[in-house]
Design a protein around this motif. Structure first.
Motif, short mmCIF file in Angstrom:
data_model
loop_
_atom_site.label_atom_id
_atom_site.label_comp_id
_atom_site.label_asym_id
_atom_site.label_seq_id
_atom_site.Cartn_x
_atom_site.Cartn_y
_atom_site.Cartn_z
N ASN A 41 0.85 -1.19 0.00
CA ASN A 41 0.00 0.00 0.00
C ASN A 41 0.88 1.24 0.00
OD1 ASN A 41 -2.24 -1.69 0.39
ND2 ASN A 41 -2.09 -1.50 2.60
N TYR A 42 0.39 2.28 -0.65
CA TYR A 42 0.96 3.62 -0.51
C TYR A 42 -0.13 4.45 0.14
CZ TYR A 42 4.93 2.51 -3.51
OH TYR A 42 6.08 1.96 -4.03
N GLY A 43 0.00 4.68 1.44
CA GLY A 43 -1.08 5.35 2.16
C GLY A 43 -2.30 4.46 2.15
N LYS A 44 -3.43 5.01 1.73
CA LYS A 44 -4.68 4.24 1.65
C LYS A 44 -4.83 3.50 0.33
CE LYS A 44 -7.28 7.09 4.86
NZ LYS A 44 -8.48 7.90 5.08
N LYS A 45 -3.95 3.80 -0.65
CA LYS A 45 -4.06 3.19 -1.96
C LYS A 45 -3.39 1.82 -1.98
CE LYS A 45 -3.53 3.89 -6.83
NZ LYS A 45 -3.37 4.83 -7.91
N GLU A 46 -4.16 0.79 -2.28
CA GLU A 46 -3.65 -0.57 -2.36
C GLU A 46 -3.11 -0.81 -3.77
OE1 GLU A 46 -5.36 -4.44 -0.44
OE2 GLU A 46 -6.47 -3.95 -2.26
N ILE A 47 -1.81 -1.10 -3.86
CA ILE A 47 -1.15 -1.31 -5.15
C ILE A 47 -1.12 -2.80 -5.49
CG2 ILE A 47 0.96 -0.97 -6.49
CD1 ILE A 47 -0.48 1.64 -5.72
N LEU A 48 -0.70 -3.62 -4.55
CA LEU A 48 -0.65 -5.08 -4.74
C LEU A 48 -1.46 -5.74 -3.63
CD1 LEU A 48 3.19 -5.46 -5.40
CD2 LEU A 48 1.37 -5.35 -7.11
N HIS A 49 -2.31 -6.70 -4.01
CA HIS A 49 -3.17 -7.37 -3.03
C HIS A 49 -3.08 -8.88 -3.20
CE1 HIS A 49 -6.49 -8.22 -0.39
NE2 HIS A 49 -7.03 -8.97 -1.34
N ASN A 50 -2.56 -9.55 -2.20
CA ASN A 50 -2.53 -11.02 -2.13
C ASN A 50 -1.91 -11.65 -3.39
OD1 ASN A 50 -2.95 -13.33 -0.58
ND2 ASN A 50 -4.85 -13.77 -1.64
N ILE A 51 -0.72 -11.19 -3.76
CA ILE A 51 -0.02 -11.70 -4.94
C ILE A 51 0.71 -12.99 -4.57
CG2 ILE A 51 1.79 -11.19 -6.66
CD1 ILE A 51 -0.71 -9.37 -6.84
N ASN A 52 0.54 -14.03 -5.40
CA ASN A 52 1.17 -15.33 -5.19
C ASN A 52 1.72 -15.83 -6.52
OD1 ASN A 52 0.19 -16.12 -2.35
ND2 ASN A 52 -1.67 -15.50 -3.40
N PHE A 53 3.00 -16.24 -6.54
CA PHE A 53 3.56 -16.88 -7.73
C PHE A 53 4.91 -17.50 -7.40
CE2 PHE A 53 5.17 -12.54 -8.00
CZ PHE A 53 6.50 -12.71 -8.36
N ASN A 54 5.33 -18.41 -8.27
CA ASN A 54 6.65 -19.03 -8.22
C ASN A 54 7.30 -18.85 -9.59
OD1 ASN A 54 6.49 -20.26 -5.61
ND2 ASN A 54 5.10 -21.74 -6.51
N VAL A 55 8.61 -18.68 -9.60
CA VAL A 55 9.38 -18.70 -10.84
C VAL A 55 10.37 -19.84 -10.69
CG1 VAL A 55 10.95 -17.46 -12.36
CG2 VAL A 55 9.14 -16.21 -11.14
N ASN A 56 10.31 -20.78 -11.61
CA ASN A 56 11.19 -21.94 -11.58
C ASN A 56 12.45 -21.71 -12.39
OD1 ASN A 56 9.34 -23.48 -10.03
ND2 ASN A 56 8.16 -23.85 -11.88
N LYS A 57 13.48 -22.44 -12.03
CA LYS A 57 14.75 -22.35 -12.74
C LYS A 57 14.51 -22.62 -14.23
CE LYS A 57 19.46 -24.01 -12.58
NZ LYS A 57 20.43 -24.80 -11.84
N ASN A 58 15.13 -21.81 -15.09
CA ASN A 58 15.04 -21.91 -16.55
C ASN A 58 13.67 -21.58 -17.12
OD1 ASN A 58 17.78 -22.69 -16.76
ND2 ASN A 58 17.21 -24.80 -16.30
N GLN A 59 12.76 -21.06 -16.30
CA GLN A 59 11.44 -20.67 -16.78
C GLN A 59 11.52 -19.26 -17.36
OE1 GLN A 59 8.48 -20.54 -13.67
NE2 GLN A 59 6.81 -20.74 -15.12
N ILE A 60 10.83 -19.04 -18.45
CA ILE A 60 10.74 -17.72 -19.07
C ILE A 60 9.39 -17.14 -18.69
CG2 ILE A 60 10.64 -16.44 -21.24
CD1 ILE A 60 12.42 -18.67 -22.42
N ILE A 61 9.40 -15.90 -18.18
CA ILE A 61 8.15 -15.28 -17.72
C ILE A 61 8.02 -13.89 -18.35
CG2 ILE A 61 8.15 -16.56 -15.55
CD1 ILE A 61 9.07 -13.91 -14.22
#
Length: 69
Positions: free
Chosen positions: A13-33
């Protein structure tokens, strides 16, 4: 596969503004994203968190020592 980046329940959050909410991910070795989103969606904020340039409000970010960004 070996995850080199794991993000769980990330919130920013920046003050009251929510920028990212409950972000979930994995990056695996040699994976292109890709990181795609509208202007203001939080792409740069997420990258800055992963690079440890800014802090986040809650959640976990784990990056293997040899998993360079």
């Amino acid at each position: 596969m070996t995850s080199i980046v794991t993000v769980e329940h990330l919130n920013k959050n920046y003050g009251k503004k929510e920028i990212l909410h409950n972000i979930n991910f994995n990056v695996n070795k040699n994976q292109i994203i890709a990181l795609i989103g509208e202007n203001g969606a939080g792409k740069t904020t997420l990258i800055n968190i992963l690079l440890d340039l800014i802090s986040y409000n809650s959640g976990t970010v784990n990056i293997l020592d040899n998993g360079r960004l």
